[in-house]
Design a protein around this motif. Structure first.
Motif, PDB file in Angstrom:
ATOM      1  N   MET A 234     -77.720  14.682 -30.495  1.00  0.00           N
ATOM      2  CA  MET A 234     -78.942  13.452 -30.341  1.00  0.00           C
ATOM      3  C   MET A 234     -80.210  13.472 -30.864  1.00  0.00           C
ATOM      4  SD  MET A 234     -78.700  10.917 -26.871  1.00  0.00           S
ATOM      5  CE  MET A 234     -79.444  11.935 -25.695  1.00  0.00           C
ATOM      6  N   LEU A 235     -80.201  13.410 -31.142  1.00  0.00           N
ATOM      7  CA  LEU A 235     -82.094  13.301 -31.637  1.00  0.00           C
ATOM      8  C   LEU A 235     -82.511  12.114 -31.220  1.00  0.00           C
ATOM      9  CD1 LEU A 235     -80.475  14.540 -34.414  1.00  0.00           C
ATOM     10  CD2 LEU A 235     -82.618  15.433 -34.878  1.00  0.00           C
ATOM     11  N   ARG A 236     -83.519  11.805 -29.962  1.00  0.00           N
ATOM     12  CA  ARG A 236     -84.138  10.902 -29.867  1.00  0.00           C
ATOM     13  C   ARG A 236     -85.492  11.032 -29.487  1.00  0.00           C
ATOM     14  NH1 ARG A 236     -80.786   8.645 -24.254  1.00  0.00           N
ATOM     15  NH2 ARG A 236     -81.308  11.165 -23.409  1.00  0.00           N
ATOM     16  N   HIS A 237     -85.704  10.009 -29.565  1.00  0.00           N
ATOM     17  CA  HIS A 237     -87.270   9.904 -29.535  1.00  0.00           C
ATOM     18  C   HIS A 237     -87.838   9.451 -28.329  1.00  0.00           C
ATOM     19  CE1 HIS A 237     -88.447  10.040 -33.176  1.00  0.00           C
ATOM     20  NE2 HIS A 237     -87.907   9.802 -34.278  1.00  0.00           N
ATOM     21  N   PRO A 238     -89.008   9.969 -27.301  1.00  0.00           N
ATOM     22  CA  PRO A 238     -89.898   9.100 -26.419  1.00  0.00           C
ATOM     23  C   PRO A 238     -89.953   7.989 -25.861  1.00  0.00           C
ATOM     24  CG  PRO A 238     -90.604  11.346 -27.217  1.00  0.00           C
ATOM     25  CD  PRO A 238     -89.842  10.457 -27.660  1.00  0.00           C
ATOM     26  N   GLY A 239     -89.977   7.604 -25.044  1.00  0.00           N
ATOM     27  CA  GLY A 239     -90.926   5.635 -25.511  1.00  0.00           C
ATOM     28  C   GLY A 239     -89.583   5.016 -25.260  1.00  0.00           C
ATOM     29  N   PRO A 240     -90.721   3.763 -25.841  1.00  0.00           N
ATOM     30  CA  PRO A 240     -90.342   2.721 -26.654  1.00  0.00           C
ATOM     31  C   PRO A 240     -88.284   3.041 -26.278  1.00  0.00           C
ATOM     32  CG  PRO A 240     -91.777   2.250 -26.514  1.00  0.00           C
ATOM     33  CD  PRO A 240     -91.864   3.943 -26.495  1.00  0.00           C
ATOM     34  N   THR A 241     -87.368   1.519 -26.509  1.00  0.00           N
ATOM     35  CA  THR A 241     -86.380   1.787 -27.561  1.00  0.00           C
ATOM     36  C   THR A 241     -86.440   1.548 -29.090  1.00  0.00           C
ATOM     37  OG1 THR A 241     -85.346   1.004 -24.783  1.00  0.00           O
ATOM     38  CG2 THR A 241     -84.213   0.662 -27.083  1.00  0.00           C
ATOM     39  N   ARG A 242     -85.830   2.978 -29.677  1.00  0.00           N
ATOM     40  CA  ARG A 242     -85.461   2.213 -30.417  1.00  0.00           C
ATOM     41  C   ARG A 242     -83.911   2.241 -31.574  1.00  0.00           C
ATOM     42  NH1 ARG A 242     -90.164   6.600 -33.466  1.00  0.00           N
ATOM     43  NH2 ARG A 242     -91.305   7.068 -31.321  1.00  0.00           N
ATOM     44  N   PRO A 243     -84.561   1.765 -33.118  1.00  0.00           N
ATOM     45  CA  PRO A 243     -83.104   1.687 -33.293  1.00  0.00           C
ATOM     46  C   PRO A 243     -81.895   2.964 -32.956  1.00  0.00           C
ATOM     47  CG  PRO A 243     -84.056   0.411 -34.346  1.00  0.00           C
ATOM     48  CD  PRO A 243     -85.199   1.346 -33.457  1.00  0.00           C
ATOM     49  N   TRP A 244     -80.724   2.852 -32.814  1.00  0.00           N
ATOM     50  CA  TRP A 244     -79.716   4.141 -33.210  1.00  0.00           C
ATOM     51  C   TRP A 244     -79.510   4.115 -34.464  1.00  0.00           C
ATOM     52  CZ3 TRP A 244     -79.543   8.184 -29.737  1.00  0.00           C
ATOM     53  CH2 TRP A 244     -79.872   8.365 -29.016  1.00  0.00           C
ATOM     54  N   VAL A 245     -79.029   5.203 -35.360  1.00  0.00           N
ATOM     55  CA  VAL A 245     -78.714   5.493 -36.542  1.00  0.00           C
ATOM     56  C   VAL A 245     -76.881   6.258 -35.639  1.00  0.00           C
ATOM     57  CG1 VAL A 245     -77.375   6.059 -38.830  1.00  0.00           C
ATOM     58  CG2 VAL A 245     -79.545   5.088 -37.880  1.00  0.00           C
ATOM     59  N   VAL A 246     -75.536   6.234 -35.779  1.00  0.00           N
ATOM     60  CA  VAL A 246     -74.831   6.842 -34.738  1.00  0.00           C
ATOM     61  C   VAL A 246     -73.824   7.467 -36.340  1.00  0.00           C
ATOM     62  CG1 VAL A 246     -72.671   6.669 -34.051  1.00  0.00           C
ATOM     63  CG2 VAL A 246     -74.287   5.400 -33.284  1.00  0.00           C
ATOM     64  N   CYS A 247     -73.961   8.422 -36.985  1.00  0.00           N
ATOM     65  CA  CYS A 247     -73.519   9.211 -38.102  1.00  0.00           C
ATOM     66  C   CYS A 247     -72.082  10.183 -37.780  1.00  0.00           C
ATOM     67  CB  CYS A 247     -74.605  10.151 -38.747  1.00  0.00           C
ATOM     68  SG  CYS A 247     -76.046   9.767 -39.056  1.00  0.00           S
ATOM     69  N   ILE A 248     -70.688   9.617 -38.798  1.00  0.00           N
ATOM     70  CA  ILE A 248     -69.717  10.312 -38.492  1.00  0.00           C
ATOM     71  C   ILE A 248     -69.382  10.981 -39.632  1.00  0.00           C
ATOM     72  CG2 ILE A 248     -67.653   9.313 -37.880  1.00  0.00           C
ATOM     73  CD1 ILE A 248     -68.486   6.771 -37.312  1.00  0.00           C
ATOM     74  N   HIS A 249     -69.469  12.148 -39.230  1.00  0.00           N
ATOM     75  CA  HIS A 249     -69.166  13.419 -40.125  1.00  0.00           C
ATOM     76  C   HIS A 249     -68.367  13.349 -40.966  1.00  0.00           C
ATOM     77  CE1 HIS A 249     -66.337  15.808 -37.852  1.00  0.00           C
ATOM     78  NE2 HIS A 249     -67.112  14.935 -36.835  1.00  0.00           N
ATOM     79  N   GLY A 250     -67.588  14.319 -41.637  1.00  0.00           N
ATOM     80  CA  GLY A 250     -66.677  14.267 -42.419  1.00  0.00           C
ATOM     81  C   GLY A 250     -65.453  15.538 -42.096  1.00  0.00           C
ATOM     82  N   TYR A 251     -64.738  15.641 -42.940  1.00  0.00           N
ATOM     83  CA  TYR A 251     -63.346  16.668 -42.572  1.00  0.00           C
ATOM     84  C   TYR A 251     -63.499  17.415 -42.501  1.00  0.00           C
ATOM     85  CZ  TYR A 251     -58.947  18.807 -42.823  1.00  0.00           C
ATOM     86  OH  TYR A 251     -58.051  19.867 -43.248  1.00  0.00           O
ATOM     87  N   ARG A 252     -63.389  19.137 -41.417  1.00  0.00           N
ATOM     88  CA  ARG A 252     -64.104  20.413 -41.698  1.00  0.00           C
ATOM     89  C   ARG A 252     -65.266  20.341 -41.196  1.00  0.00           C
ATOM     90  NH1 ARG A 252     -59.731  23.302 -40.805  1.00  0.00           N
ATOM     91  NH2 ARG A 252     -57.878  22.927 -42.286  1.00  0.00           N
ATOM     92  N   MET A 253     -66.062  19.663 -40.893  1.00  0.00           N
ATOM     93  CA  MET A 253     -67.526  19.454 -40.603  1.00  0.00           C
ATOM     94  C   MET A 253     -67.475  19.325 -38.869  1.00  0.00           C
ATOM     95  SD  MET A 253     -69.235  16.669 -43.440  1.00  0.00           S
ATOM     96  CE  MET A 253     -70.890  17.256 -42.591  1.00  0.00           C
ATOM     97  N   GLY A 254     -68.307  19.027 -38.584  1.00  0.00           N
ATOM     98  CA  GLY A 254     -68.552  18.677 -36.732  1.00  0.00           C
ATOM     99  C   GLY A 254     -69.254  20.388 -36.028  1.00  0.00           C
ATOM    100  N   GLU A 255     -70.382  20.918 -37.037  1.00  0.00           N
ATOM    101  CA  GLU A 255     -71.234  21.985 -36.934  1.00  0.00           C
ATOM    102  C   GLU A 255     -72.666  21.452 -37.311  1.00  0.00           C
ATOM    103  OE1 GLU A 255     -70.082  24.649 -35.106  1.00  0.00           O
ATOM    104  OE2 GLU A 255     -67.772  24.762 -35.059  1.00  0.00           O
TER     105      GLU A 255
END
Length: 478
Positions: A234-255
């Protein structure tokens, strides 16, 4: 789109002589243990794949193994200088580059024609791009554990039991009965970390996914302790709420090193100013149960894929529930690539409150993807035992992105694909686009060339624009 003329079939593929001759040259350099260790593996692979290409054309595995041999030849050419001499080592390295290109060229020539896919460029640049796809496919094949022996017998028997159980519960026709909506996790663990200059948090919670005990293999799946912990970067900015991009990785990734390389937090998080959440799919990264990330997701017991995708959907919905429980009506968009594109498509059948969904080079039909590279003896055995490609596709229907209609507005759905994709059959993204009733956004490249293409970012930026997310130049906190 007008149908393309079919390519004329030929008995032999004479391009296979190039790697065969290269292999014979590399074999001629062997005069001791060191040269045998370095030149032997690529040489043998070249000879075998080259002759197979000439005499047994059409097997998708041949070009993949040839590309692996070519990459290996380039890598060993440097230490080969000390074992065989400068000139022979340079020749082996150059032959590696030539055979790598041949694997890409033949892959383009042998590709199955599909009228929904634009004609790929047939030039050296494209052949190199396709060569990287073939090399990665070769790695997938080498790393895969093909079910055999007692596992194959048990798997075929359990497939029949699984079909009966799902049919009795109505899951094949109404998969939403299988996938109940999970609650938000109430307790998370967070650890601060830093990679490539980016401060981020490793967050995790108990997945809570429990497969139905009546399903064959449910107990084995639940016993994978490492997989029971849902994890994300998770990469989150401090302060006011901002939009969230949920990124879903590919096969044999997850590092982190792979996920950050694919999703570019320097662009999404720093430049655009969005919060970014990168969930780790089951059996990947810190959730792996084998030596490598992704082991037993698409190999080993093929029936485990039903559990893997059910848990992936469960975990992703829990991550969304957590965001919504901790913020007041957060803006959330989903961007998935390859296997992540599959899960993006699956997720949109259950989640309607998404600002956008972008599925990049998505796999859509696992049955077709796995059957085309399965060894013929395994394929014949499975089909004789009743586990055909069609039956396997039916078993995966409850976790298919093509089963339920997409629940987000049509103008918020986006699919991009590679015209020369050799990892995901290029017609599969078009199937998802047709299901979503949108146009496929094609680029002239391959699966592995996604990082150097312009269409993926252009598609994502179009999704951001349609969703009404503030442009970076007008965002006061950038």
């Amino acid at each position: 789109m007008a149908p393309r003329p079919l390519k004329l079939p030929r008995q032999y593929q004479w391009w296979g002589l190039v790697p065969a001759i290269a292999g014979l040259y590399a074999l001629s350099l062997i005069h001791g243990f060191a040269t045998a260790l370095l030149a032997g593996p690529p040489a043998l692979l070249w000879v075998v794949t080259g002759l197979s290409m000439v005499l047994l054309r059409g097997d998708a595995r041949v070009t993949a193994y040839m590309a692996v041999a070519s990459v290996l030849a380039v890598l060993v050419s440097l230490p080969l200088v000390f074992a065989a001499g400068f000139v022979p080592a340079v020749v082996v390295g150059l032959l590696g580059l030539v055979c790598f290109t041949v694997s890409g060229r033949v892959s383009l020539i042998e590709a199955v024609v599909d009228e929904v896919v634009p004609e790929p460029d047939d030039d050296l640049h494209m052949q190199v791009k396709v060569g990287f796809d073939e090399a990665m496919m070769g790695y997938f094949l080498i790393a895969a554990r093909v079910p055999g022996g007692e596992l194959a017998e048990r798997m075929c028997s359990e497939a029949l039991e699984l079909a009966k159980a799902m049919d009795a519960r109505g899951w094949l026709e109404s998969p939403e009965r299988l996938h109940v909506a999970p609650e938000a996790p109430d307790k998370l663990n967070a650890q601060s970390d830093k990679r490539f200059g980016f401060d981020f948090e490793r967050i995790s919670f108990d997945s809570g996914f429990v497969p139905d005990a009546a399903l064959p293999g449910a107990g084995r799946w639940a016993s994978h302790a490492a997989n029971n912990r849902a994890t994300a970067w998770m990469l989150r900015h401090p302060g006011p709420t901002r939009p969230w991009v949920v990124c879903i990785h590919g096969y044999r990734m997850g590092e982190t090193w792979m996920d950050f390389g694919l999703f570019k937090p320097g662009y999404l998080h720093k430049r655009m100013g969005f919060n970014v959440l990168m969930p780790v799919l089951p059996l990947h990264g810190p959730r792996r149960i084998g030596r490598k990330s992704g082991d037993q997701y698409l190999d080993g017991d093929l029936l485990d894929l039903l559990f893997a995708q059910s848990q992936a959907l469960w975990d992703l919905r829990r991550w969304l529930a957590w965001l919504r429980a901790n913020e007041d009506r957060p803006q959330i968009g989903v961007y998935g690539v390859s296997l992540g594109g599959y899960n993006t498509g699956l997720l949109t059948g259950y989640e309607k409150d998404l600002d956008f969904a972008v599925a990049g080079i998505p796999v859509v039909d696992f049955a077709q993807t796995l059957w085309r590279v399965m060894p013929p003896p395994h394929r014949r055995y499975f089909e004789a035992r009743g586990l055909s490609e069609a039956r396997y596709r039916e078993l995966l229907k409850p976790v298919s992105p093509l089963t339920l209609p997409c629940r987000i507005p049509r103008d918020r759905r986006f699919v991009f694909a590679a015209a020369a994709d050799r990892i995901v059959p290029a017609q599969q993204p078009a199937l998802l686009a047709a299901h979503w009733d949108v146009q496929t956004r094609w680029y002239q490249g391959s699966h592995m060339s996604i990082g150097s293409e312009t269409e993926p970012r252009a598609t994502l930026e179009e999704a951001l624009r349609v969703a009404g997310w503030t442009a970076p130049e007008t965002r006061p906190y950038v």
